[in-house]
Design a protein around this motif. Structure first.
Motif, PDB file in Angstrom:
ATOM      1  N   LYS A 199      63.637  25.623  44.668  1.00 39.39           N
ATOM      2  CA  LYS A 199      63.106  26.769  45.422  1.00 39.39           C
ATOM      3  C   LYS A 199      63.500  26.645  46.894  1.00 39.39           C
ATOM      4  CE  LYS A 199      58.962  27.203  42.520  1.00 39.39           C
ATOM      5  NZ  LYS A 199      57.472  27.182  42.532  1.00 39.39           N
ATOM      6  N   PRO A 200      63.759  27.775  47.570  1.00 40.41           N
ATOM      7  CA  PRO A 200      64.076  27.725  49.003  1.00 40.41           C
ATOM      8  C   PRO A 200      62.900  27.158  49.802  1.00 40.41           C
ATOM      9  CG  PRO A 200      64.622  29.883  48.064  1.00 40.41           C
ATOM     10  CD  PRO A 200      63.835  29.151  47.024  1.00 40.41           C
ATOM     11  N   LEU A 201      63.208  26.291  50.760  1.00 37.92           N
ATOM     12  CA  LEU A 201      62.183  25.709  51.627  1.00 37.92           C
ATOM     13  C   LEU A 201      62.143  26.474  52.940  1.00 37.92           C
ATOM     14  CD1 LEU A 201      60.115  23.538  52.459  1.00 37.92           C
ATOM     15  CD2 LEU A 201      62.051  22.125  53.212  1.00 37.92           C
ATOM     16  N   ILE A 202      60.960  26.945  53.303  1.00 40.72           N
ATOM     17  CA  ILE A 202      60.767  27.654  54.558  1.00 40.72           C
ATOM     18  C   ILE A 202      59.820  26.845  55.428  1.00 40.72           C
ATOM     19  CG2 ILE A 202      59.879  29.768  55.631  1.00 40.72           C
ATOM     20  CD1 ILE A 202      60.699  31.220  53.050  1.00 40.72           C
ATOM     21  N   VAL A 203      60.238  26.591  56.662  1.00 41.18           N
ATOM     22  CA  VAL A 203      59.432  25.829  57.613  1.00 41.18           C
ATOM     23  C   VAL A 203      58.882  26.773  58.667  1.00 41.18           C
ATOM     24  CG1 VAL A 203      59.598  24.191  59.528  1.00 41.18           C
ATOM     25  CG2 VAL A 203      60.516  23.573  57.303  1.00 41.18           C
ATOM     26  N   CYS A 204      57.607  26.602  59.004  1.00 32.46           N
ATOM     27  CA  CYS A 204      56.986  27.358  60.090  1.00 32.46           C
ATOM     28  C   CYS A 204      56.548  26.371  61.168  1.00 32.46           C
ATOM     29  CB  CYS A 204      55.791  28.166  59.585  1.00 32.46           C
ATOM     30  SG  CYS A 204      54.936  29.076  60.904  1.00 32.46           S
ATOM     31  N   ILE A 205      57.105  26.506  62.358  1.00 31.33           N
ATOM     32  CA  ILE A 205      56.740  25.662  63.496  1.00 31.33           C
ATOM     33  C   ILE A 205      55.819  26.484  64.397  1.00 31.33           C
ATOM     34  CG2 ILE A 205      57.584  24.287  65.434  1.00 31.33           C
ATOM     35  CD1 ILE A 205      60.308  24.158  63.959  1.00 31.33           C
ATOM     36  N   ILE A 220      54.088  31.121  49.212  1.00 31.20           N
ATOM     37  CA  ILE A 220      53.973  30.291  48.006  1.00 31.20           C
ATOM     38  C   ILE A 220      53.919  31.123  46.726  1.00 31.20           C
ATOM     39  CG2 ILE A 220      52.490  28.639  46.771  1.00 31.20           C
ATOM     40  CD1 ILE A 220      54.054  27.341  48.994  1.00 31.20           C
ATOM     41  N   PRO A 221      53.068  32.197  46.652  1.00 27.59           N
ATOM     42  CA  PRO A 221      53.042  33.002  45.413  1.00 27.59           C
ATOM     43  C   PRO A 221      54.357  33.708  45.115  1.00 27.59           C
ATOM     44  CG  PRO A 221      51.081  33.419  46.749  1.00 27.59           C
ATOM     45  CD  PRO A 221      52.030  32.652  47.606  1.00 27.59           C
ATOM     46  N   GLU A 222      55.231  33.837  46.129  1.00 27.29           N
ATOM     47  CA  GLU A 222      56.515  34.503  45.926  1.00 27.29           C
ATOM     48  C   GLU A 222      57.615  33.538  45.487  1.00 27.29           C
ATOM     49  OE1 GLU A 222      56.971  37.796  46.094  1.00 27.29           O
ATOM     50  OE2 GLU A 222      54.821  38.016  46.507  1.00 27.29           O
ATOM     51  N   GLY A 223      57.262  32.269  45.266  1.00 30.57           N
ATOM     52  CA  GLY A 223      58.235  31.314  44.728  1.00 30.57           C
ATOM     53  C   GLY A 223      58.962  30.482  45.770  1.00 30.57           C
ATOM     54  N   TYR A 224      58.460  30.439  47.005  1.00 30.93           N
ATOM     55  CA  TYR A 224      59.104  29.635  48.043  1.00 30.93           C
ATOM     56  C   TYR A 224      58.325  28.332  48.262  1.00 30.93           C
ATOM     57  CZ  TYR A 224      61.362  34.095  49.146  1.00 30.93           C
ATOM     58  OH  TYR A 224      62.062  35.271  49.056  1.00 30.93           O
ATOM     59  N   ARG A 225      59.024  27.292  48.680  1.00 34.65           N
ATOM     60  CA  ARG A 225      58.347  26.099  49.168  1.00 34.65           C
ATOM     61  C   ARG A 225      58.036  26.310  50.646  1.00 34.65           C
ATOM     62  NH1 ARG A 225      61.972  21.347  48.753  1.00 34.65           N
ATOM     63  NH2 ARG A 225      63.662  22.869  48.814  1.00 34.65           N
ATOM     64  N   GLN A 242      63.644  16.988  56.340  1.00 38.59           N
ATOM     65  CA  GLN A 242      63.509  17.970  55.252  1.00 38.59           C
ATOM     66  C   GLN A 242      64.205  19.259  55.666  1.00 38.59           C
ATOM     67  OE1 GLN A 242      58.976  17.282  54.929  1.00 38.59           O
ATOM     68  NE2 GLN A 242      59.555  17.913  52.871  1.00 38.59           N
ATOM     69  N   PRO A 243      65.537  19.319  55.564  1.00 36.01           N
ATOM     70  CA  PRO A 243      66.277  20.505  56.031  1.00 36.01           C
ATOM     71  C   PRO A 243      65.837  21.770  55.296  1.00 36.01           C
ATOM     72  CG  PRO A 243      67.761  18.668  55.635  1.00 36.01           C
ATOM     73  CD  PRO A 243      66.432  18.277  55.071  1.00 36.01           C
ATOM     74  N   PRO A 244      65.346  22.775  56.035  1.00 35.94           N
ATOM     75  CA  PRO A 244      64.867  24.006  55.395  1.00 35.94           C
ATOM     76  C   PRO A 244      65.987  25.025  55.209  1.00 35.94           C
ATOM     77  CG  PRO A 244      64.364  24.055  57.720  1.00 35.94           C
ATOM     78  CD  PRO A 244      65.057  22.744  57.471  1.00 35.94           C
ATOM     79  N   ASP A 245      65.702  26.026  54.398  1.00 36.48           N
ATOM     80  CA  ASP A 245      66.632  27.143  54.211  1.00 36.48           C
ATOM     81  C   ASP A 245      66.414  28.227  55.253  1.00 36.48           C
ATOM     82  OD1 ASP A 245      68.007  26.599  51.442  1.00 36.48           O
ATOM     83  OD2 ASP A 245      65.893  26.089  51.186  1.00 36.48           O
TER      84      ASP A 245
END
Length: 323
Positions: A199-205, A220-225, A242-245
């Motif tokens: 799953k694509p990883l999305i980071v929020c800073i 999360i419910p939409e299938g993203y990490r 942890q390189p994000p997409d």
């Protein structure tokens, strides 16, 4: 759980549905009750906490029933809950509910507000009426996109207390209550079999815990990490490990700012093409130009709106995958 046992978040992560089934094979009929039984059995909840949670859950349900105009009733005598964790006095519960209803009526609050989200319709009016720190606190509350009942749990207050704070704003039309059709998925649902690493990883800073939690609930419910980073000084090191997409980056933070972090990320070859979406409460042309100069991909205003966020994420991830 957050309201009565705020320190248990980490312990709860160790409990899975498989462990629950092993401890209580009969849990399928009432999984949430047996989940409490398991927490009590493992010593995560003590006797007083367990009884308090059960009593307040029953009071919430009865409160909702008392506020409903259309009810049907069926008595199920086929089984009983086991083991017994507490004994409740229905008359005492109804007395407490009567007091709660009287309080809501005194405050001119509608019980239907419990499962609705407050929305800030006139931010400029509120900003003129309160100090800057208070306005910032209100903004975080509205940006969380939680129902009144959820806000009460997050802030450790009763729903009536939150309603009492909102009532002056509702009267002035600064805030309105909005229904939500989103059904929260249960933490007791079967885990997905899909490999999470795909799953694509999305980071929020963002230094705001509420903002990170809000975005997490959307993605999360939409299938993203999802990974929330609230310490901007550690952001670079964490995204390197942890390189994000895709990166969501707050513009204004206490110890750093989004411009500096964005510029540093663009200097790393691994992140030259990673979409970086700037989050901000200020929609100024200077901010937009400066964000573009340091290499941001897009500019999104707070409070974060679910559909806008998902559209932006899908658009930039599809472009990134096509490269």
């Amino acid at each position: 759980m957050r309201r009565f046992c705020p320190s248990l978040e980490q312990e709860l992560e160790s409990v899975s549905k498989e462990i629950l089934k092993e401890a209580f094979p009969e849990s399928a009929g009432c999984p949430h009750y047996h989940f409490l039984c398991l927490l009590a059995k493992q010593g995560i909840l003590n006797r007083e906490q367990t009884q308090t949670i059960i009593r307040n859950l029953c009071a919430e349900v009865l409160f909702d029933l008392c506020c409903s105009d259309h009810l049907s009733f069926r008595l199920d005598t086929t089984g009983s809950l086991s083991p017994h964790l507490t004994i409740l006095s229905i008359s005492e519960l109804l007395d407490s509910i009567h007091r709660e209803l009287s309080l809501w009526q005194t405050l001119n609050l509608k019980p239907v507000y419990l499962d609705q989200m407050p929305r800030l319709d006139l931010p400029e009016v509120l900003e003129r009426q309160v100090s800057k720190p208070i306005f910032s606190q209100w903004q975080k509350i509205f940006q969380s996109q939680q129902t009144l009942r959820e806000l009460a749990g997050t802030l450790g207050k009763s729903p009536a207390e939150i309603g009492r704070l909102l009532m002056p704003l509702l009267r002035q039309g600064i805030v309105s209550m909005q229904p939500t059709s989103d059904m929260k998925s249960s933490f007791l649902e079967e885990p997905e079999r899909e490999d999470p690493a795909t799953k694509p990883l999305i980071v929020c800073i963002d230094d705001s815990e509420i903002i990170c939690e809000t975005i997490k609930r959307i993605l999360i419910p939409e299938g993203y990490r999802f990974l929330g980073i609230q310490d901007p000084l550690r952001a670079i090191a964490q995204v390197l490990s942890q390189p994000p997409d895709l990166i969501l980056l707050d513009l204004v933070m206490p110890s750093s700012n989004g411009y500096e972090i964005c510029a540093q990320l663009r200097k790393v070859p691994r992140f030259r093409d990673t979409p970086i979406i700037i989050l901000t409460g200020n929609d100024g042309i200077i901010d937009r130009v400066r964000a573009k100069l340091v290499g941001s991909s897009h500019f999104m205003n707070k409070p974060v709106q679910k559909e806008e966020l998902l559209d932006i994420v899908r658009t930039y991830l599809s472009v990134k995958n096509a490269l």
